[in-house]
Design a protein around this motif. Sequence first.
Motif, PDB file in Angstrom:
ATOM      1  N   ASN A   1       0.846  -1.186   0.000  1.00  0.00           N
ATOM      2  CA  ASN A   1       0.000   0.000   0.000  1.00  0.00           C
ATOM      3  C   ASN A   1       0.886   1.242   0.000  1.00  0.00           C
ATOM      4  OD1 ASN A   1       0.744   0.550   2.837  1.00  0.00           O
ATOM      5  ND2 ASN A   1      -0.496  -1.266   3.243  1.00  0.00           N
ATOM      6  N   PRO A   2       0.312   2.435  -0.170  1.00  0.00           N
ATOM      7  CA  PRO A   2       1.120   3.661  -0.212  1.00  0.00           C
ATOM      8  C   PRO A   2       1.979   3.872   1.029  1.00  0.00           C
ATOM      9  CG  PRO A   2      -1.059   4.096  -1.071  1.00  0.00           C
ATOM     10  CD  PRO A   2      -1.100   2.712  -0.504  1.00  0.00           C
ATOM     11  N   LYS A   3       1.540   3.383   2.190  1.00  0.00           N
ATOM     12  CA  LYS A   3       2.318   3.575   3.416  1.00  0.00           C
ATOM     13  C   LYS A   3       3.698   2.950   3.316  1.00  0.00           C
ATOM     14  CE  LYS A   3      -1.615   3.961   6.588  1.00  0.00           C
ATOM     15  NZ  LYS A   3      -2.294   3.378   7.782  1.00  0.00           N
ATOM     16  N   ASP A   4       3.800   1.847   2.567  1.00  0.00           N
ATOM     17  CA  ASP A   4       5.111   1.216   2.382  1.00  0.00           C
ATOM     18  C   ASP A   4       6.042   2.127   1.592  1.00  0.00           C
ATOM     19  OD1 ASP A   4       4.451  -1.150   3.751  1.00  0.00           O
ATOM     20  OD2 ASP A   4       3.510  -1.997   1.960  1.00  0.00           O
ATOM     21  N   LEU A   5       5.483   2.878   0.646  1.00  0.00           N
ATOM     22  CA  LEU A   5       6.289   3.830  -0.131  1.00  0.00           C
ATOM     23  C   LEU A   5       6.672   5.040   0.715  1.00  0.00           C
ATOM     24  CD1 LEU A   5       4.320   3.686  -3.505  1.00  0.00           C
ATOM     25  CD2 LEU A   5       6.569   2.697  -3.033  1.00  0.00           C
ATOM     26  N   TYR A   6       5.749   5.504   1.552  1.00  0.00           N
ATOM     27  CA  TYR A   6       6.060   6.634   2.439  1.00  0.00           C
ATOM     28  C   TYR A   6       7.205   6.266   3.382  1.00  0.00           C
ATOM     29  CZ  TYR A   6       1.292   8.039   1.078  1.00  0.00           C
ATOM     30  OH  TYR A   6       0.161   8.357   0.384  1.00  0.00           O
TER      31      TYR A   6
ATOM     32  N   ARG B   1      10.009  11.975   0.185  1.00  0.00           N
ATOM     33  CA  ARG B   1       9.143  12.141  -0.987  1.00  0.00           C
ATOM     34  C   ARG B   1       7.670  11.888  -0.654  1.00  0.00           C
ATOM     35  NH1 ARG B   1      11.034   8.682  -5.861  1.00  0.00           N
ATOM     36  NH2 ARG B   1       9.466  10.005  -6.861  1.00  0.00           N
ATOM     37  N   LYS B   2       7.355  11.778   0.629  1.00  0.00           N
ATOM     38  CA  LYS B   2       6.000  11.439   1.041  1.00  0.00           C
ATOM     39  C   LYS B   2       4.970  12.397   0.456  1.00  0.00           C
ATOM     40  CE  LYS B   2       3.139  10.557   5.133  1.00  0.00           C
ATOM     41  NZ  LYS B   2       3.126  10.443   6.614  1.00  0.00           N
ATOM     42  N   ALA B   3       5.207  13.704   0.553  1.00  0.00           N
ATOM     43  CA  ALA B   3       4.254  14.699   0.034  1.00  0.00           C
ATOM     44  C   ALA B   3       4.108  14.567  -1.478  1.00  0.00           C
ATOM     45  CB  ALA B   3       4.707  16.103   0.412  1.00  0.00           C
ATOM     46  N   GLU B   4       5.212  14.328  -2.170  1.00  0.00           N
ATOM     47  CA  GLU B   4       5.196  14.188  -3.630  1.00  0.00           C
ATOM     48  C   GLU B   4       4.389  12.962  -4.046  1.00  0.00           C
ATOM     49  OE1 GLU B   4       8.405  13.318  -7.264  1.00  0.00           O
ATOM     50  OE2 GLU B   4       9.051  13.325  -5.155  1.00  0.00           O
ATOM     51  N   ILE B   5       4.597  11.851  -3.353  1.00  0.00           N
ATOM     52  CA  ILE B   5       3.882  10.620  -3.676  1.00  0.00           C
ATOM     53  C   ILE B   5       2.394  10.774  -3.367  1.00  0.00           C
ATOM     54  CG2 ILE B   5       3.646   8.166  -3.104  1.00  0.00           C
ATOM     55  CD1 ILE B   5       6.677   8.191  -2.470  1.00  0.00           C
ATOM     56  N   LYS B   6       2.078  11.384  -2.222  1.00  0.00           N
ATOM     57  CA  LYS B   6       0.676  11.624  -1.867  1.00  0.00           C
ATOM     58  C   LYS B   6      -0.017  12.477  -2.912  1.00  0.00           C
ATOM     59  CE  LYS B   6      -0.113  11.213   3.089  1.00  0.00           C
ATOM     60  NZ  LYS B   6      -0.520  11.936   4.324  1.00  0.00           N
ATOM     61  N   ASN B   7       0.656  13.503  -3.368  1.00  0.00           N
ATOM     62  CA  ASN B   7       0.074  14.403  -4.361  1.00  0.00           C
ATOM     63  C   ASN B   7      -0.193  13.659  -5.674  1.00  0.00           C
ATOM     64  OD1 ASN B   7      -0.584  17.187  -5.396  1.00  0.00           O
ATOM     65  ND2 ASN B   7       1.121  16.685  -6.762  1.00  0.00           N
ATOM     66  N   PHE B   8       0.728  12.773  -6.079  1.00  0.00           N
ATOM     67  CA  PHE B   8       0.542  11.999  -7.304  1.00  0.00           C
ATOM     68  C   PHE B   8      -0.678  11.087  -7.174  1.00  0.00           C
ATOM     69  CE2 PHE B   8       1.215   8.245  -9.940  1.00  0.00           C
ATOM     70  CZ  PHE B   8       1.516   8.806 -11.168  1.00  0.00           C
ATOM     71  N   ILE B   9      -0.834  10.468  -6.010  1.00  0.00           N
ATOM     72  CA  ILE B   9      -1.961   9.567  -5.780  1.00  0.00           C
ATOM     73  C   ILE B   9      -3.289  10.322  -5.849  1.00  0.00           C
ATOM     74  CG2 ILE B   9      -3.099   8.120  -4.038  1.00  0.00           C
ATOM     75  CD1 ILE B   9      -0.292   7.294  -3.098  1.00  0.00           C
TER      76      ILE B   9
ATOM     77  N   PHE C   1       9.667   4.875  -8.748  1.00  0.00           N
ATOM     78  CA  PHE C   1      10.982   4.284  -8.949  1.00  0.00           C
ATOM     79  C   PHE C   1      11.702   4.816 -10.186  1.00  0.00           C
ATOM     80  CE2 PHE C   1       9.001   1.333  -6.017  1.00  0.00           C
ATOM     81  CZ  PHE C   1      10.027   1.136  -5.111  1.00  0.00           C
ATOM     82  N   LYS C   2      10.973   5.299 -11.187  1.00  0.00           N
ATOM     83  CA  LYS C   2      11.637   5.936 -12.313  1.00  0.00           C
ATOM     84  C   LYS C   2      12.293   7.238 -11.913  1.00  0.00           C
ATOM     85  CE  LYS C   2       9.150   4.162 -16.365  1.00  0.00           C
ATOM     86  NZ  LYS C   2       8.222   4.508 -17.474  1.00  0.00           N
ATOM     87  N   ASN C   3      11.730   7.885 -10.910  1.00  0.00           N
ATOM     88  CA  ASN C   3      12.244   9.175 -10.449  1.00  0.00           C
ATOM     89  C   ASN C   3      13.091   9.035  -9.177  1.00  0.00           C
ATOM     90  OD1 ASN C   3      10.789  11.051 -12.347  1.00  0.00           O
ATOM     91  ND2 ASN C   3       9.046   9.977 -11.473  1.00  0.00           N
ATOM     92  N   HIS C   4      13.472   7.795  -8.869  1.00  0.00           N
ATOM     93  CA  HIS C   4      14.282   7.559  -7.672  1.00  0.00           C
ATOM     94  C   HIS C   4      15.743   7.442  -8.055  1.00  0.00           C
ATOM     95  CE1 HIS C   4      15.752   6.099  -3.907  1.00  0.00           C
ATOM     96  NE2 HIS C   4      16.056   4.918  -4.394  1.00  0.00           N
TER      97      HIS C   4
END
Length: 218
Positions: free
Chosen positions: A174-179, A185-193, A214-217
């Motif tokens: 889930n997204p929490k694993d990415l956060y 990048r938490k805010a960036e990922i949240k905004n994309f979602i 991961f492309k932007n990592h």
Amino acid sequence: MARKYILLILCLSFSFAALAQDQIFLFDDFTRGMFYMKGNVKTRADFNIDAKGQRIYYVLNGQTMEMTNLDQIARISVDGREFVMRGDAICEKLATDYGTVLVNWRLRESYVGRVGAMGLTTQAKVDVVEIPGLNSEYSLNNMGKYEDVTQVWDRKNENVYYVQTNGKEYIVRNPKDLYKAFPKRKAEIKNFILTNNISMETSNEALRLLDFVFKNHE
């Protein structure tokens, strides 16, 4: 000789008929695939993957059987798709620009409601009655008429994604694993979602999110 050997391996199984209502299959029908087993043994078989119970079923001599020695599978090739084992997990292997993603398909059914004769779905309780001589479910509607009803289920996934990139593996449910993996990048990922209305219950959207992260990592 090799084919006899693999059939002997596959026979360590049991009949599927008694469990017919407990599976959610990944493919619409049993599909011919090539099994590559450890020890350089391979054979073809019509098979399907139970994405609910994490089992593999195959057809042998007209009978559907469960394969019990999954630890002996090196890979399975079917219609241009490849499946491998990661521990006890049956995973589809996807090649990406940033590495490899193993998708452990985990499907479940979510109850939506019932469809009556008018084609309308409702979650309201209906009184189900048996009509003599008929092998169908019928409900008594509020007008005192019988309607043929069918349960409606929506198929959703609870997939686990194993992302292998730059010598590391990230397990994403889930997204929490990415956060947790990328706190800066938490805010960036949240905004994309939010912007793209991403739901991890839809595999294409989940893979789109992984591509973005991961492309932007670096």
